[in-house]
Scaffold this active site. Sequence first.
Site, mmCIF file in Angstrom:
data_model
loop_
_atom_site.group_PDB
_atom_site.id
_atom_site.type_symbol
_atom_site.label_atom_id
_atom_site.label_comp_id
_atom_site.label_asym_id
_atom_site.label_seq_id
_atom_site.Cartn_x
_atom_site.Cartn_y
_atom_site.Cartn_z
ATOM 1 N N GLY A 180 0.771 -1.235 0.000
ATOM 2 C CA GLY A 180 0.000 0.000 0.000
ATOM 3 C C GLY A 180 0.800 1.281 0.000
ATOM 4 O O GLY A 180 0.215 2.370 -0.047
ATOM 5 N N ARG A 186 -7.141 3.919 -15.651
ATOM 6 C CA ARG A 186 -7.167 4.511 -14.307
ATOM 7 C C ARG A 186 -7.784 5.918 -14.274
ATOM 8 O O ARG A 186 -8.508 6.238 -13.326
ATOM 9 C CB ARG A 186 -5.772 4.513 -13.692
ATOM 10 C CG ARG A 186 -5.214 3.102 -13.474
ATOM 11 C CD ARG A 186 -3.936 3.108 -12.653
ATOM 12 N NE ARG A 186 -4.171 3.521 -11.289
ATOM 13 C CZ ARG A 186 -3.837 4.703 -10.797
ATOM 14 N NH1 ARG A 186 -3.224 5.586 -11.561
ATOM 15 N NH2 ARG A 186 -4.100 5.001 -9.542
ATOM 16 N N PRO A 211 4.388 -5.199 -1.567
ATOM 17 C CA PRO A 211 4.334 -4.000 -2.409
ATOM 18 C C PRO A 211 4.086 -4.365 -3.864
ATOM 19 O O PRO A 211 4.573 -5.384 -4.359
ATOM 20 C CB PRO A 211 5.723 -3.376 -2.230
ATOM 21 C CG PRO A 211 6.607 -4.552 -1.916
ATOM 22 C CD PRO A 211 5.752 -5.483 -1.098
ATOM 23 N N GLY A 212 3.328 -3.560 -4.532
ATOM 24 C CA GLY A 212 3.093 -3.758 -5.965
ATOM 25 C C GLY A 212 3.363 -2.465 -6.705
ATOM 26 O O GLY A 212 4.360 -2.301 -7.397
ATOM 27 N N CYS A 244 -14.150 5.598 -28.718
ATOM 28 C CA CYS A 244 -15.467 6.184 -28.941
ATOM 29 C C CYS A 244 -16.183 6.326 -27.598
ATOM 30 O O CYS A 244 -17.122 5.591 -27.275
ATOM 31 C CB CYS A 244 -16.268 5.311 -29.907
ATOM 32 S SG CYS A 244 -17.776 6.086 -30.493
#
Length: 471
Positions: A280, A362, A323-324, A393
Amino acid sequence: MVSTHPTGVQDSGSKYLPQISSTQTTPSPNQQLLPLTAKVNLHDHLEIGGCDVKNLVAQYGTPLYILDEATLRAACEQYRESFKKYYPGESQVLYASKAWNCLAICAIAASEGLGIDVASGGELHTALTAGVEPEKIYLHGNNKSRQELTYAAQAGCTVMADNWHDLNTLVQIAQENSGEISLPIRIMLRLTPGIDCHTHEYIRTGHLDSKFGFDPGDLDEVFAFVSQQSVLNCAGVHAHIGSQIFERQPHRDLAALMVQWLTQAAGYGLNLTEVNVGGGLGITYTESDDPPSIEEWVKPICEVIQQQCELANLPLPKILCEPGRSLVANACVTAYTIGSSKEVPEIRTYIAVDGGMSDNPRPITYQSVYRTVVANKMSAPITETVTIAGKHCESGDVLIKNAQLAKTEPGDILVIMTTGAYNYSMASNYNRLPRPAAVLVGNTEANLILRRETYDDLIRQDCLPERLKKG
C-alpha cells in the site's frame, strides 16, 4: 534540475527528471516521476535505460510501455535491504503481481529474492512458468475457485484463506486428495483489521466494510476451527489496509494489531510464525505527492513489531509485505504518438493520442492524475495547456486534463509517466484495439517482454456458427 528560457518559461521536460539529493546514493523510486535512468540526450529526446524513446517508438510502435529494469531492481533492493537493516528476524518481500503480472517482471522480482503475491490461477500460472519457487508464492482472492485452490495446493504454494468458503473447500480438497497434494496444505488467514486510511474508496481494503478477510468478531471461531484441522498448516496472519497510502500511522497500528492476533491464536494452540502486513505504500504521480520512501515505510513497521513482541513475550515472527505499485509504477512510462487536435474556443484544446482508456483505464476509473512530456522535444518551452484525449469512442476517454506542454504537432511522441502499475494489467480491447507492446530497457538495450496484439489476436477466440457463414 529545472532550467528556464530567457522568457522565463520552463522547459517542458527537464523538471521531471529524477531528483538526487546529496545524502542519497540511490533515490527511492516511488518518489520519482520518471525512471531513475531517465535523462535528456544530445538530440533533446527523452532517454530511459540508455535508449532513446524516439528510437524505441520507431522500432516497436505506439502505444508502448517502456519499463526500466534498473528502477525496478532498485525498488526491490530497497525493500529487501530495509528489512535487513531494521529487523533482526526473518523477512520476505513479495511482489503484488496484480500491479503487472507477466513472465519478465515475475522473473526479475524472483532474481532479486522476492516472492510473488498472486490473485488468480492465471497469475499463479505465470509466476510458476517464470520459475518462481512455489514456496515463495502466495495465492490471494475473496472468491477463489476450487480449481485455483487445487492448483495452488498441488504446486505447494501458500493459500491466503480469505473466508469460510476457502477454509471449507481446502479441507474438502485435502480429504479427497489422491496423492497429488502434499499435506498439510499451507495457509495464512486474511483478517480485516478495521483500520481506515485516506485513499480512494475503491482501494481501501482494511476498513470493516470490505469484501476481504474474516471480520474481527469471527477470529475466535476461525482460530478454533483451524486448530482442529490436521490437513491445514496455518503459518500466520495477513492484513492489508489499502493502496496509494502516504500516512505512516495506519501501518504502525496494523503492526501492533497483528501481534495481538498472534497472542489470541496462541490461546487455541496455534503457533503462528508469520505476519504479512500487506503493501500500500504510495507513489509520486504529481509534483505535489509526498509519499514516504521505501525505507521510511519499512522502519516503523519493524520497530512496532519488535516492541509489541517484547511486551507480549513472543518470539519475533517472520515479516512479509506485498508492495506492488511502489515497485513497478515509477519504473515505467507509456509512449504515444500525437494525432488529431481540436480547439474549443475559450474552453479547451484537445490533443488526441493513439491509445487511451484501453491501455490506461485509471483516469476514467479512479480519476487518476498523471504528468506528461513531449519526448522528442524535451527542452522546448511550455506554451500550451491542453487536454490529452484517447482515441476511443467514449467522451470520458481523457488521460490528462490541463496538461502543460510544449507546442505539439501530429507525429510528436507523448510520454505519460508512472504507468507501470495497473495499466497493462487492467488493459482491455475496448473498441477492439489491440493491447500495446512492452519493452524492458537497460544498459542501452531493449528487449520485448510483451508483443503487440494483432487484429488476428482479437478474433482468435471468436466462434462463428456455421449457419452464419456466407457461402
